[in-house]
Design an enzyme around this catalytic site. Structure first.
Site, PDB file in Angstrom:
ATOM      1  N   PHE A 379      59.550   9.810  36.849  1.00  0.00           N
ATOM      2  CA  PHE A 379      58.461  10.750  36.578  1.00  0.00           C
ATOM      3  C   PHE A 379      58.788  12.188  36.962  1.00  0.00           C
ATOM      4  O   PHE A 379      57.899  12.955  37.329  1.00  0.00           O
ATOM      5  CB  PHE A 379      57.174  10.305  37.292  1.00  0.00           C
ATOM      6  N   CYS A 380      60.058  12.575  36.867  1.00  0.00           N
ATOM      7  CA  CYS A 380      60.485  13.928  37.251  1.00  0.00           C
ATOM      8  C   CYS A 380      59.989  14.281  38.653  1.00  0.00           C
ATOM      9  O   CYS A 380      59.598  15.416  38.935  1.00  0.00           O
ATOM     10  CB  CYS A 380      60.025  14.955  36.230  1.00  0.00           C
ATOM     11  N   ALA A 381      60.011  13.272  39.520  1.00  0.00           N
ATOM     12  CA  ALA A 381      59.677  13.451  40.935  1.00  0.00           C
ATOM     13  C   ALA A 381      60.575  12.500  41.722  1.00  0.00           C
ATOM     14  O   ALA A 381      60.105  11.650  42.479  1.00  0.00           O
ATOM     15  CB  ALA A 381      58.204  13.156  41.188  1.00  0.00           C
ATOM     16  N   CYS A 399      65.101  10.692  34.903  1.00  0.00           N
ATOM     17  CA  CYS A 399      63.673  10.840  34.636  1.00  0.00           C
ATOM     18  C   CYS A 399      63.166   9.709  33.765  1.00  0.00           C
ATOM     19  O   CYS A 399      62.038   9.291  33.877  1.00  0.00           O
ATOM     20  CB  CYS A 399      63.392  12.186  33.954  1.00  0.00           C
TER      21      CYS A 399
END
Length: 457
Positions: A379-381, A399
């Site tokens: 989740f791009c985290a 990602c």
């Protein structure tokens, strides 16, 4: 896990308004098992469907399209008025102060990169490792202190206070924090973090990409210096965003982009060079022909959400959150990811892992066999998801989906997210699908193709 009062009290269901009309609500998709079903878009945290109201407003304006700020013709003048009125609408939506600026950008990512470009010399940035990459990564030319993931809101405030108190030398500083996590949906203590920042002479920017579609965001009430968000998460089309807040750092720096619109005067010098006088207004950082359609769509979405009433929107979303969380709690193999615990307030974003399932395989089965669109991956985290999964912070991952076949262990998770346009049936189908997949397994064979799990033909 506690049972949601909204989910348990059936009488309350009748008092909660229905979903707002959105584009795509009548789209049907094929199932690998045969037949078609209406598509359940449960990936709002990535991009929410556009509100029908927004689309209608844009369609009504489209015949009058004209270039803004640059033409004497009627359509240009009309478009200029629409563009600047949209700025005023967004300022009102965000509770901006009288001297704040509203700058239109491409996205939250673009907004935060713009802010990073105007930081004063020797500014130190403080950011939690829990941030989305849009707010974790733009600060490449600044001194950055990355803060460990807190496990309570109080710990978040204490961690920030200690870091700010220890900074040396004592110069300009900026804190960047999310309003709601794009992984867990949990609300962060923005007011308390803003108070801590200001008490130590720092400023604070709020990444409201996941907060603004779900809750009111008021700069004065939250006492933040800037706020950034994206149109495509606020029920508007892709390609537009906002950075709003204090003007001094923005006016005191070179333009984010150099070009027409940002410049007030340009003249050749005797030595052959060029002298430029830049605008002090928001135009300073809006060089080029702006995305008028995108700006107007954001303003339309702001009006639509305000008119719908956030109290009603929040009540309905909490009802849906209760249905999803209660449904997942009934499946022992499902583990919901959380930083602050089960009772933490949150928006409609829930990530989880399923024992015995590769995340890409599970998401593929939800799509192919039930017509449900969710997100799987990091989740791009990346740092946050790795922390929540208890994995090595240095572990590799992407990602998107992992390079893992069905049944193999993966580093990633599954995320379901929803909002003002989500019908009850979509979350009910999701809960049923999770229960059936865990209990009975997939009804189709899947294979890995280009890093994603897809139905085998």
């Amino acid at each position: 896990m506690s049972v949601s009062t909204a989910a348990a009290d059936q009488s309350l269901c009748r008092e909660i308004p229905g979903a707002l009309p959105v584009l795509g609500r009548d789209v049907t998709v094929p199932l690998v098992t045969g037949g078609e079903v209406s598509y359940a878009a449960l990936d709002y945290a990535a991009s929410a469907p556009a509100l029908q109201r927004v689309w209608d407003d844009v369609a009504a304006y489209a015949p009058y399209y004209g270039s803004v700020h640059r033409g004497a013709g009627y359509l240009s003048q009309l478009s200029t008025d629409l563009f600047e009125n949209s700025r005023a609408t967004v300022a009102e939506f965000l509770g901006c102060r009288a001297d704040d600026q509203v700058i239109f950008t491409r996205s939250t990512t673009d907004s935060l990169n713009l802010l990073a470009a105007v930081l004063p010399a020797d500014c130190e940035v403080f950011v939690f490792e829990t941030e989305h990459h849009a707010s974790l990564l733009p600060w490449r030319d600044a001194r950055v202190t990355y803060l460990n993931a807190p496990r309570t809101p109080g710990e978040a405030v204490q961690t920030l206070e200690r870091a700010l108190a220890d900074r040396d030398p004592y110069g300009p500083a900026l804190v960047c924090v999310t309003g709601a996590s794009n992984v867990t949906g949990e609300l962060w203590p923005v007011r308390e973090l803003a108070a801590a920042a200001h008490a130590h002479g720092a400023r604070i920017v709020l990444d409201a990409a996941q907060l603004a579609p779900h809750h009111p965001v008021d700069l004065q009430d939250l006492d933040v210096d800037w706020v950034a968000f994206s149109g495509h998460k606020l029920y508007a089309p892709f390609g537009s965003g906002v950075l709003a807040g204090r003007a001094d750092w923005l006016q005191g720096s070179e333009p984010y982009l150099a070009g027409g619109g940002a410049s007030r005067k340009v003249a050749r010098r005797a030595d052959g060079g060029v002298d430029v006088e830049w605008h002090d207004s928001a135009a300073r950082h809006e060089a080029g022909s702006p995305n008028v359609i995108g700006v107007y769509s954001i303003a339309s979405a702001c009006k639509a959400l305000t008119e719908a009433g956030f109290d009603s929107l929040v009540a309905r979303e909490q009802y849906l959150i209760g249905k999803v969380r209660d449904g997942l709690a009934a499946v022992p193999e499902v583990k919901v990811l959380s930083l602050f615990g089960d009772d933490a307030p949150r928006v409609g974003v829930i990530s989880f892992v399923v024992e015995g399932w590769n995340s890409s395989h599970f998401a593929a089965a939800l799509s192919a066999e039930y017509g449900i669109g969710v997100r799987d991956g990091l989740f791009c985290a990346h740092p946050l998801v790795r922390t929540l999964l208890g994995s090595d912070p240095q572990s590799q991952g992407e990602c998107g989906a992992p390079e893992a076949a069905p049944g193999e262990k993966s580093l990633n998770a599954i995320r379901v997210s929803f909002g003002a346009g989500t019908p009850d049936e979509h979350v009910e189908r999701f809960v049923r699908a999770v229960t059936e997949l865990v209990r009975d397994g997939a009804r189709w064979n899947y294979r890995t193709e280009d890093g994603r799990c897809v139905p085998a033909v």
